[in-house]
Design an enzyme around this catalytic site. Structure first.
Site, PDB file in Angstrom:
ATOM      1  N   GLU A  73       3.254  -0.732   4.153  1.00 36.18           N
ATOM      2  CA  GLU A  73       3.198   0.648   3.423  1.00 36.18           C
ATOM      3  C   GLU A  73       4.648   1.123   2.751  1.00 36.18           C
ATOM      4  O   GLU A  73       5.543   1.113   3.605  1.00 36.18           O
ATOM      5  CB  GLU A  73       2.511   1.551   4.711  1.00 36.18           C
ATOM      6  CG  GLU A  73       1.483   1.318   5.272  1.00 36.18           C
ATOM      7  CD  GLU A  73       0.286   1.986   4.610  1.00 36.18           C
ATOM      8  OE1 GLU A  73       0.557   2.680   3.300  1.00 36.18           O
ATOM      9  OE2 GLU A  73      -0.730   1.979   5.018  1.00 36.18           O
TER      10      GLU A  73
ATOM     11  N   HIS B  76       1.020  -1.228  -0.182  1.00 36.02           N
ATOM     12  CA  HIS B  76       0.114   0.146  -0.052  1.00 36.02           C
ATOM     13  C   HIS B  76       0.933   1.179  -0.049  1.00 36.02           C
ATOM     14  O   HIS B  76       1.911   1.267   0.759  1.00 36.02           O
ATOM     15  CB  HIS B  76      -0.898   0.020   1.165  1.00 36.02           C
ATOM     16  CG  HIS B  76      -2.112   1.094   1.280  1.00 36.02           C
ATOM     17  ND1 HIS B  76      -1.921   2.250   1.857  1.00 36.02           N
ATOM     18  CD2 HIS B  76      -3.222   1.057   0.838  1.00 36.02           C
ATOM     19  CE1 HIS B  76      -3.034   2.789   1.517  1.00 36.02           C
ATOM     20  NE2 HIS B  76      -3.557   2.002   0.838  1.00 36.02           N
TER      21      HIS B  76
END
Length: 143
Positions: A140, A55
């Protein structure tokens, strides 16, 4: 999805696909989008033991739960120790994750409990854990 092409989080209909899965602890808002249905079918047809979902945004490893039950703070899963171990291993083998996560967000070891960072309802990570029993973390990674 369309959002990538148009540089925004939503698809062409304005739905954030990362918050469009059936919710674990509450009701998901909005109808399930076709892209989400395809991903649900993909996950149902395959068995994954461990998933690292990539992400964009920050640089850290986020582990379950993303949804928060009653109260505030972290939402601890039964596999909390294992998730922390996986995130530590990834974080310390990443070139900048541990340093950036600490400097920018105050996260120790490059990781955070999802709900403690910010609660997210209808996410794929929690959905996949509950419906398929897979271990699932979100990496992330700002590219």
């Amino acid at each position: 999805p369309d959002g990538f092409e148009y540089q925004h989080r939503g698809n062409a209909k304005g739905f954030d696909l990362n918050r469009n899965f059936p919710s674990v602890f509450s009701q998901t808002t909005g109808p399930t989008q076709v892209e989400t249905k395809h991903m649900m079918t993909f996950l149902k047809e395959r068995h994954f033991s461990l998933v690292g979902n990539h992400h964009g945004g920050a640089v850290c490893c986020s582990y379950p739960w993303d949804e928060r039950g009653n109260g505030g703070g972290a939402s601890i899963s039964p596999d909390d120790k294992l998730y922390k171990h996986l995130c530590k291993v990834y974080g310390y083998n990443h070139k900048t994750m541990v340093k950036e996560a600490k400097q920018i967000h105050g996260f120790s070891h490059g990781m955070t409990n999802g709900a403690e960072w910010y609660p997210l309802f209808g996410g794929m990570q929690d959905y996949h854990i509950v419906t398929r029993g897979a271990l699932h973390i979100t990496l992330e990674l700002t590219l």
